[in-house]
Design a protein around this motif. Sequence first.
Motif, PDB file in Angstrom:
ATOM      1  N   UNK A 126      -1.870  38.765  43.859  1.00 54.93           N
ATOM      2  CA  UNK A 126      -3.057  38.669  43.004  1.00 54.93           C
ATOM      3  C   UNK A 126      -4.120  39.639  43.497  1.00 54.93           C
ATOM      4  N   UNK A 127      -4.811  40.270  42.565  1.00 53.67           N
ATOM      5  CA  UNK A 127      -5.918  41.159  42.893  1.00 53.67           C
ATOM      6  C   UNK A 127      -6.909  40.409  43.777  1.00 53.67           C
ATOM      7  N   UNK A 128      -7.355  41.051  44.828  1.00 53.81           N
ATOM      8  CA  UNK A 128      -8.190  40.379  45.826  1.00 53.81           C
ATOM      9  C   UNK A 128      -9.472  39.816  45.229  1.00 53.81           C
ATOM     10  N   UNK A 129      -9.959  40.410  44.152  1.00 49.27           N
ATOM     11  CA  UNK A 129     -11.226  39.942  43.575  1.00 49.27           C
ATOM     12  C   UNK A 129     -11.014  39.305  42.207  1.00 49.27           C
ATOM     13  N   UNK A 130      -9.821  38.812  41.951  1.00 49.36           N
ATOM     14  CA  UNK A 130      -9.504  38.296  40.623  1.00 49.36           C
ATOM     15  C   UNK A 130      -9.412  36.772  40.642  1.00 49.36           C
ATOM     16  N   UNK A 131     -10.328  36.080  40.002  1.00 49.61           N
ATOM     17  CA  UNK A 131     -11.469  36.607  39.256  1.00 49.61           C
ATOM     18  C   UNK A 131     -12.729  36.803  40.102  1.00 49.61           C
ATOM     19  N   UNK A 132     -12.695  36.398  41.370  1.00 45.87           N
ATOM     20  CA  UNK A 132     -13.876  36.580  42.206  1.00 45.87           C
ATOM     21  C   UNK A 132     -14.963  35.563  41.907  1.00 45.87           C
ATOM     22  N   UNK A 133     -16.136  35.795  42.448  1.00 49.70           N
ATOM     23  CA  UNK A 133     -17.239  34.824  42.301  1.00 49.70           C
ATOM     24  C   UNK A 133     -18.014  35.001  41.007  1.00 49.70           C
ATOM     25  N   UNK A 134     -17.848  36.130  40.331  1.00 50.16           N
ATOM     26  CA  UNK A 134     -18.593  36.360  39.084  1.00 50.16           C
ATOM     27  C   UNK A 134     -17.693  37.012  38.053  1.00 50.16           C
ATOM     28  N   UNK A 135     -17.611  36.413  36.858  1.00 55.74           N
ATOM     29  CA  UNK A 135     -16.809  36.996  35.787  1.00 55.74           C
ATOM     30  C   UNK A 135     -17.613  37.049  34.489  1.00 55.74           C
ATOM     31  N   UNK A 136     -17.746  38.243  33.959  1.00 60.73           N
ATOM     32  CA  UNK A 136     -18.394  38.457  32.663  1.00 60.73           C
ATOM     33  C   UNK A 136     -17.339  38.309  31.578  1.00 60.73           C
ATOM     34  N   UNK A 137     -17.538  37.341  30.671  1.00 61.04           N
ATOM     35  CA  UNK A 137     -16.643  37.198  29.526  1.00 61.04           C
ATOM     36  C   UNK A 137     -17.124  38.186  28.472  1.00 61.04           C
ATOM     37  N   UNK A 138     -16.419  39.298  28.352  1.00 63.79           N
ATOM     38  CA  UNK A 138     -16.801  40.355  27.409  1.00 63.79           C
ATOM     39  C   UNK A 138     -16.190  40.031  26.050  1.00 63.79           C
ATOM     40  N   UNK A 139     -16.955  39.324  25.251  1.00 65.02           N
ATOM     41  CA  UNK A 139     -16.492  38.834  23.949  1.00 65.02           C
ATOM     42  C   UNK A 139     -16.676  39.925  22.893  1.00 65.02           C
ATOM     43  N   UNK A 140     -15.577  40.325  22.256  1.00 65.88           N
ATOM     44  CA  UNK A 140     -15.668  41.320  21.196  1.00 65.88           C
ATOM     45  C   UNK A 140     -16.543  40.775  20.070  1.00 65.88           C
ATOM     46  N   UNK A 141     -17.509  41.566  19.635  1.00 65.52           N
ATOM     47  CA  UNK A 141     -18.392  41.156  18.566  1.00 65.52           C
ATOM     48  C   UNK A 141     -19.695  40.561  19.049  1.00 65.52           C
ATOM     49  N   UNK A 142     -19.758  40.140  20.314  1.00 64.46           N
ATOM     50  CA  UNK A 142     -21.008  39.592  20.832  1.00 64.46           C
ATOM     51  C   UNK A 142     -22.055  40.695  20.913  1.00 64.46           C
ATOM     52  N   UNK A 143     -21.615  41.873  21.337  1.00 63.32           N
ATOM     53  CA  UNK A 143     -22.442  43.083  21.333  1.00 63.32           C
ATOM     54  C   UNK A 143     -21.635  44.188  20.664  1.00 63.32           C
ATOM     55  N   UNK A 144     -22.277  45.193  20.089  1.00 58.75           N
ATOM     56  CA  UNK A 144     -21.527  46.352  19.604  1.00 58.75           C
ATOM     57  C   UNK A 144     -20.698  46.948  20.735  1.00 58.75           C
ATOM     58  N   UNK A 145     -19.581  47.569  20.401  1.00 57.60           N
ATOM     59  CA  UNK A 145     -18.647  48.029  21.428  1.00 57.60           C
ATOM     60  C   UNK A 145     -19.318  48.887  22.499  1.00 57.60           C
ATOM     61  N   UNK A 146     -20.099  49.859  22.077  1.00 62.12           N
ATOM     62  CA  UNK A 146     -20.753  50.738  23.052  1.00 62.12           C
ATOM     63  C   UNK A 146     -21.694  49.978  23.953  1.00 62.12           C
ATOM     64  N   UNK A 147     -22.447  49.039  23.382  1.00 57.23           N
ATOM     65  CA  UNK A 147     -23.391  48.249  24.166  1.00 57.23           C
ATOM     66  C   UNK A 147     -22.659  47.312  25.118  1.00 57.23           C
TER      67      UNK A 147
END
Length: 203
Positions: free
Chosen positions: A1-22
């Motif tokens: 397993x990746x040493x930092x996966x998922x680690x102490x902080x995980x951002x759930x990058x939800x498609x549609x929550x922000x425009x793709x570029x943002x």
Amino acid sequence: MHARCPGRTQFIAELGFLPEGALVSRAEELLAAGLASIQLRGKGRSAEELIRTGTRLREATHRAGACFVVNQSVEAALALRADGLHLPADSPPPGEIRPLLPAGMALGMSCHCEAELARAQGADWILLSPVFATKSKPGASPLGTAELERLAALAPAPVVALGGVTASTAAACFAAGAAGVAAIRGFAGGDGERLIAQAIKSG
């Protein structure tokens, strides 16, 4: 397993929550502040959509030495050479999914109660939610920190707390036994860097 996966902080990058570029730009800012992992999530989205945005997020996480996880889509996780795959609570159990993944790809699962924890045997981490009230699940009753502590002690893998987690509530999650915290709004908003700092401080 990746040493930092998922680690102490995980951002759930939800498609549609922000425009793709943002979404990508915000992810890069969080990674620069020490974010441990990003989970790409797009409920109802095709593998092609996940791969398009995920390519940029994966490159950003790997440049930062962080962990990149794809939610639900085995196809997208394989195509993006993700560090991990995350399963929704109603997915087949980890033991059925693991043989589909390459050696070394980590595997997480969402849980909301004790019964679901029993199905998560074999997962590398458990995303437990909602700990606090959250706009993402307005009808769900929050677990609270006492129940988080009870379930974390029963869980078959380290627990990552999700749901209403902010810079003000992260310390309580860690005190209750969470190994990490995850959020959409808590990281996407301007307080995300403070949430990362709080998580690092609680370590």
